[in-house]
Design a protein around this motif. Structure first.
Motif, PDB file in Angstrom:
ATOM      1  N   GLN A 131      16.039  17.652 -12.698  1.00 46.01           N
ATOM      2  CA  GLN A 131      16.126  18.619 -11.647  1.00 46.01           C
ATOM      3  C   GLN A 131      14.574  18.859 -11.117  1.00 46.01           C
ATOM      4  O   GLN A 131      13.894  19.167 -11.544  1.00 46.01           O
ATOM      5  CB  GLN A 131      16.263  20.000 -12.359  1.00 46.01           C
ATOM      6  N   VAL A 132      14.526  18.588  -9.778  1.00 49.81           N
ATOM      7  CA  VAL A 132      13.014  18.663  -9.251  1.00 49.81           C
ATOM      8  C   VAL A 132      12.845  20.054  -8.850  1.00 49.81           C
ATOM      9  O   VAL A 132      13.749  20.531  -8.114  1.00 49.81           O
ATOM     10  CB  VAL A 132      13.099  17.994  -7.940  1.00 49.81           C
ATOM     11  N   GLN A 164       9.377  18.762 -12.501  1.00 50.38           N
ATOM     12  CA  GLN A 164      10.844  18.568 -12.806  1.00 50.38           C
ATOM     13  C   GLN A 164      11.216  18.941 -14.359  1.00 50.38           C
ATOM     14  O   GLN A 164      10.470  18.817 -15.258  1.00 50.38           O
ATOM     15  CB  GLN A 164      11.083  17.139 -12.777  1.00 50.38           C
TER      16      GLN A 164
END
Length: 365
Positions: free
Chosen positions: A206-207, A176
């Protein structure tokens, strides 16, 4: 004989310290120069680390000097002459014992005073350099990269030290990516390292697997920036840097402050004191082992290997008794057992040589 021992001890100490220092200086030089430090800081760190290096090689230098002098006296038949004039092995061992006592006094100065104080000073300098490295992060209007995976931007720094409009992108976790934005931020010092306090901001996560984006607003958030710096201290090293007098006077307070069991403090304190015996042990074992062996056309390498094996055995004992003392401080006396065992082994070898000499004198009768 004593003058020869001291001369060769100085020679072997210089050689061993140089070899060890060169290996250590290379990594130290790369680390300091890569972080923008001057050559003067490199030499300062080198000098402060020398007492610990000297403490490490002292017993080896004692052993090398004792074996070299004994081997030379034996090969030149000086030992045979002295024994034929009535010198017993105990009398021959007296200069070696005096040599061991002299080096033990030097080891005591190193182990009990110089090494802890130099390491304390080294820790202070590391903290100062870490603070200077942290100060370099405070540059307004520029995208900074304190590490490979971190980007930092500060629009403005006020005269009160407030960081206005901060942007921080952290890609250190491959799973991430995290981006922090904050209207204000503050840089504070903590025992574990500098911290960045962000106020009134947002975190965007944000993965990487499915490219999902999560946002979180926060009133304040603490970000550890000590990982950007290569100068830190661990708890075990802090115990080593504690002055000996403090360990003796307030062992419970030291253990409480460091979050350690009392046995760890006792093991460190008595380990420093017991280390003084190792110089005497190394000298006497090196001398007694070569004196015990007779003449051989194959040389004295067998006796030297035996002496070295005995020192390895004693060192293994030192490592073995540390763990019980750390668990139970009441058995602190175990820290002195390896040194006393080494002295006992040397005494047994000298006694064996004495009986053998007496037996040869009585044999013709």
């Amino acid at each position: 004989m004593l003058s020869q021992l001291m001369t060769l001890f100085g020679f072997f100490s210089l050689v061993l310290v140089s070899i060890y220092w060169v290996n250590r200086a290379v990594s130290l030089f790369d680390r300091l120069i890569a972080n923008g430090q001057s050559i003067g800081v490199f030499f300062e760190f080198t000098i402060l680390s020398l007492p610990a290096v000297i403490e490490l090689i002292f017993p080896i230098a004692c052993f090398a000097a004792a074996t070299y002098v004994t081997n030379r006296l034996s090969s030149e038949s000086e030992l045979v002459v002295m024994q034929s004039t009535g010198f017993s092995p105990w009398r021959l061992a007296r200069p070696v014992l005096n040599f061991g006592l002299i080096t033990a006094v030097m080891m005591a100065a190193l182990s009990l005073y110089l090494v802890p104080n130099s390491m304390t000073k080294l820790e202070e300098r590391e903290r100062e350099i870490a603070e200077n490295a942290t100060a370099r992060l405070l540059t307004e209007g520029t995208f900074l990269h304190p590490s490979e995976d971190v980007t930092l931007y500060i629009r403005e720094i006020t005269s009160q030290g407030i960081l206005q409009d901060l942007f921080l992108s952290d890609h250190s976790d491959p799973e991430q990516f995290v981006t922090y934005t904050a209207q204000e931020a503050y840089l504070i010092k903590d025992e574990t390292g500098p911290k960045l306090i962000m106020v009134d901001g947002m975190a965007q996560v944000q993965v990487t697997e499915d490219q999902r984006l999560f946002t979180t607003n926060f009133a304040d958030f603490t970000y550890d920036i000590s990982s950007f710096l290569q100068y830190g201290t661990s708890q075990s090293r802090t115990l080593e840097r504690t002055p000996t007098l403090e360990l003796m006077q307030t062992p419970k307070d030291v253990a409480e402050n460091l979050g350690l069991e009392l046995g760890w403090v006792y093991a460190e304190l008595h380990g420093r004191m017991a280390q003084v015996l190792i110089c005497i042990v190394a000298s006497l074992i090196g001398f007694a082992t070569l004196l015990l062996g007779g003449f051989s056309r194959f040389g004295v390498w067998q006796q030297i290997v035996l002496a070295f094996a005995l020192l390895v055995f004693i060192e293994a004992m030192r490592n073995g008794v540390t763990s019980p003392v750390q668990k139970d401080p009441s058995v602190w006396y175990l820290m002195y057992v390896p040194g006393l065992v080494g002295l006992g082994i040397a005494a047994l070898m000298l006694a064996s040589k004495t009986r053998a000499s007496l037996w040869r004198k009585r044999a013709p009768a």
